[in-house]
Motif scaffolding. Structure first.
Motif, PDB file in Angstrom:
ATOM      1  N   SER A 183      -8.917   1.496  -2.783  1.00 37.79           N
ATOM      2  CA  SER A 183      -8.653   1.766  -1.374  1.00 37.79           C
ATOM      3  C   SER A 183      -7.773   0.650  -0.825  1.00 37.79           C
ATOM      4  O   SER A 183      -7.731  -0.448  -1.373  1.00 37.79           O
ATOM      5  CB  SER A 183      -9.960   1.844  -0.575  1.00 37.79           C
ATOM      6  OG  SER A 183     -10.686   0.635  -0.688  1.00 37.79           O
ATOM      7  N   ALA A 184      -7.080   0.959   0.269  1.00 39.96           N
ATOM      8  CA  ALA A 184      -6.128  -0.010   0.808  1.00 39.96           C
ATOM      9  C   ALA A 184      -6.838  -1.270   1.287  1.00 39.96           C
ATOM     10  O   ALA A 184      -7.929  -1.227   1.850  1.00 39.96           O
ATOM     11  CB  ALA A 184      -5.350   0.625   1.965  1.00 39.96           C
TER      12      ALA A 184
ATOM     13  N   ARG B 278      -7.325  -4.048   3.816  1.00 43.14           N
ATOM     14  CA  ARG B 278      -7.131  -4.113   5.264  1.00 43.14           C
ATOM     15  C   ARG B 278      -6.775  -5.544   5.659  1.00 43.14           C
ATOM     16  O   ARG B 278      -7.517  -6.481   5.355  1.00 43.14           O
ATOM     17  CB  ARG B 278      -8.393  -3.644   5.985  1.00 43.14           C
ATOM     18  CG  ARG B 278      -8.726  -2.187   5.698  1.00 43.14           C
ATOM     19  CD  ARG B 278     -10.147  -1.810   6.136  1.00 43.14           C
ATOM     20  NE  ARG B 278     -10.376  -2.037   7.546  1.00 43.14           N
ATOM     21  CZ  ARG B 278     -10.016  -1.206   8.511  1.00 43.14           C
ATOM     22  NH1 ARG B 278      -9.406  -0.076   8.200  1.00 43.14           N
ATOM     23  NH2 ARG B 278     -10.273  -1.479   9.774  1.00 43.14           N
TER      24      ARG B 278
ATOM     25  N   ARG C 232       4.650  -7.463   9.022  1.00 45.74           N
ATOM     26  CA  ARG C 232       4.219  -6.065   9.075  1.00 45.74           C
ATOM     27  C   ARG C 232       5.213  -5.164   8.357  1.00 45.74           C
ATOM     28  O   ARG C 232       4.818  -4.276   7.577  1.00 45.74           O
ATOM     29  CB  ARG C 232       4.038  -5.616  10.528  1.00 45.74           C
ATOM     30  CG  ARG C 232       3.613  -4.167  10.679  1.00 45.74           C
ATOM     31  CD  ARG C 232       3.484  -3.775  12.142  1.00 45.74           C
ATOM     32  NE  ARG C 232       2.252  -4.251  12.735  1.00 45.74           N
ATOM     33  CZ  ARG C 232       1.097  -3.600  12.683  1.00 45.74           C
ATOM     34  NH1 ARG C 232       1.006  -2.445  12.029  1.00 45.74           N
ATOM     35  NH2 ARG C 232       0.029  -4.100  13.273  1.00 45.74           N
TER      36      ARG C 232
ATOM     37  N   GLU D  39       3.705  -3.228   5.147  1.00 53.18           N
ATOM     38  CA  GLU D  39       3.459  -1.795   5.333  1.00 53.18           C
ATOM     39  C   GLU D  39       4.197  -0.934   4.318  1.00 53.18           C
ATOM     40  O   GLU D  39       3.910   0.255   4.193  1.00 53.18           O
ATOM     41  CB  GLU D  39       3.837  -1.375   6.761  1.00 53.18           C
ATOM     42  CG  GLU D  39       2.793  -1.797   7.797  1.00 53.18           C
ATOM     43  CD  GLU D  39       3.092  -1.269   9.176  1.00 53.18           C
ATOM     44  OE1 GLU D  39       4.293  -0.996   9.452  1.00 53.18           O
ATOM     45  OE2 GLU D  39       2.153  -1.139   9.981  1.00 53.18           O
TER      46      GLU D  39
ATOM     47  N   PRO E 168       1.678   0.565  -0.692  1.00 51.79           N
ATOM     48  CA  PRO E 168       0.659   1.603  -0.503  1.00 51.79           C
ATOM     49  C   PRO E 168      -0.777   1.085  -0.549  1.00 51.79           C
ATOM     50  O   PRO E 168      -1.689   1.739  -0.039  1.00 51.79           O
ATOM     51  CB  PRO E 168       0.920   2.573  -1.665  1.00 51.79           C
ATOM     52  CG  PRO E 168       1.633   1.753  -2.690  1.00 51.79           C
ATOM     53  CD  PRO E 168       2.459   0.773  -1.912  1.00 51.79           C
ATOM     54  N   ASP E 169      -0.985  -0.109  -1.143  1.00 52.22           N
ATOM     55  CA  ASP E 169      -2.341  -0.646  -1.268  1.00 52.22           C
ATOM     56  C   ASP E 169      -2.692  -1.620  -0.149  1.00 52.22           C
ATOM     57  O   ASP E 169      -3.779  -2.205  -0.163  1.00 52.22           O
ATOM     58  CB  ASP E 169      -2.526  -1.331  -2.620  1.00 52.22           C
ATOM     59  CG  ASP E 169      -1.540  -2.475  -2.830  1.00 52.22           C
ATOM     60  OD1 ASP E 169      -0.358  -2.298  -2.474  1.00 52.22           O
ATOM     61  OD2 ASP E 169      -1.942  -3.532  -3.348  1.00 52.22           O
TER      62      ASP E 169
ATOM     63  N   GLU F  89      -2.853  -2.293   4.192  1.00 56.82           N
ATOM     64  CA  GLU F  89      -2.864  -1.654   5.507  1.00 56.82           C
ATOM     65  C   GLU F  89      -3.038  -2.724   6.585  1.00 56.82           C
ATOM     66  O   GLU F  89      -3.997  -3.492   6.553  1.00 56.82           O
ATOM     67  CB  GLU F  89      -4.022  -0.652   5.592  1.00 56.82           C
ATOM     68  CG  GLU F  89      -4.131   0.035   6.945  1.00 56.82           C
ATOM     69  CD  GLU F  89      -5.349   0.933   7.052  1.00 56.82           C
ATOM     70  OE1 GLU F  89      -5.524   1.566   8.103  1.00 56.82           O
ATOM     71  OE2 GLU F  89      -6.134   0.984   6.080  1.00 56.82           O
TER      72      GLU F  89
ATOM     73  N   VAL G 227      -4.219  -3.741   9.987  1.00 57.84           N
ATOM     74  CA  VAL G 227      -5.181  -3.153  10.932  1.00 57.84           C
ATOM     75  C   VAL G 227      -5.281  -3.940  12.233  1.00 57.84           C
ATOM     76  O   VAL G 227      -6.081  -3.597  13.103  1.00 57.84           O
ATOM     77  CB  VAL G 227      -6.580  -3.040  10.287  1.00 57.84           C
ATOM     78  CG1 VAL G 227      -6.548  -2.060   9.124  1.00 57.84           C
ATOM     79  CG2 VAL G 227      -7.094  -4.404   9.831  1.00 57.84           C
TER      80      VAL G 227
END
Length: 221
Positions: free
Chosen positions: A12-13, A15, A30, A34, A37-38, A40, A42
């Protein structure tokens, strides 16, 4: 194939929260992160108070932290590092800063950071460091590892290490993963884990970053 290409990505990404007092720096980070894909993004923050609030709200895996959040002393960034890492569950902190100062590197690790990277590293090195910290590994660029070693004095008593353990320690200080250490030393990943456990036991360290810090303090690396 590069190390980045063969390193396993999380299921999962990861965070990430960005903490830097310069908006243009946060925007640049950012835009870089961004694309992955892995990873994120937040949340973002420009002050310690904002960082604590956004971390409480977003529950990131990693906080990318600049220690210089104002024109004042570095104590604010170090204190923030402590407050973030003391939370349970708390994020891992990776320091990303302009300043390469021996005492700052050591202070960041003492206050709970898992790594220290200077802002002029290239994108590949930054991504490698973030992913290393996400895997609960340490992450230092070569200059911050050297700065940490320079700041320490050699005590009179210290644990003994085998030649192989010393080589593993040197590669740990460079932030390499178990897989990459095994590839460099021509040993299995399981054997690397065995050596890392022994190293942490001898240094009474609870994490890889702490093991690197303690080894540097002893003058081993």
């Amino acid at each position: 194939m590069t190390a980045e290409q063969h390193e396993p990505l999380p299921t999962s990404a990861v965070r990430v929260v960005l903490v830097d007092d310069h908006a243009i720096v946060r925007q640049g980070l950012r835009s870089i992160l961004e694309r992955e894909p892995d990873l994120e993004i937040v949340g973002e923050a420009s002050t310690a108070a904002e960082a604590l609030a956004v971390t409480e709200r977003a529950r990131p895996d990693i906080v990318l932290l600049d220690l210089k959040l104002s024109t004042g002393a570095d104590a604010e960034g170090l204190e923030l590092c402590s407050r973030l890492t003391e939370r349970c569950p708390g994020p891992a902190v990776l320091v990303l800063t302009t300043f390469l100062d021996d005492s700052l590197v050591v202070g960041a690790i003492q206050h709970g950071a898992r790594g220290y990277v200077v802002k002029d590293v290239d994108t590949t090195e930054l991504l490698r460091s973030i992913r290393a910290v996400a895997r609960n590994e340490s992450a230092f660029d070569s200059r911050s590892a050297a700065a940490m070693a320079r700041s320490m004095r050699l005590p009179t008593d210290q644990p003994s290490f085998t030649e192989r353990e010393l080589k593993v320690l040197e590669l740990l200080a460079r932030g390499l993963s178990n897989r990459d250490i095994g590839s460099r030393l021509y040993i299995s990943e399981t054997t690397v884990k065995f050596h890392v456990r022994n190293i942490m036991r001898k240094l009474d360290a609870a994490s890889r970053a702490e093991a690197v810090y303690e080894a540097s303090k002893l003058g081993v690396i």
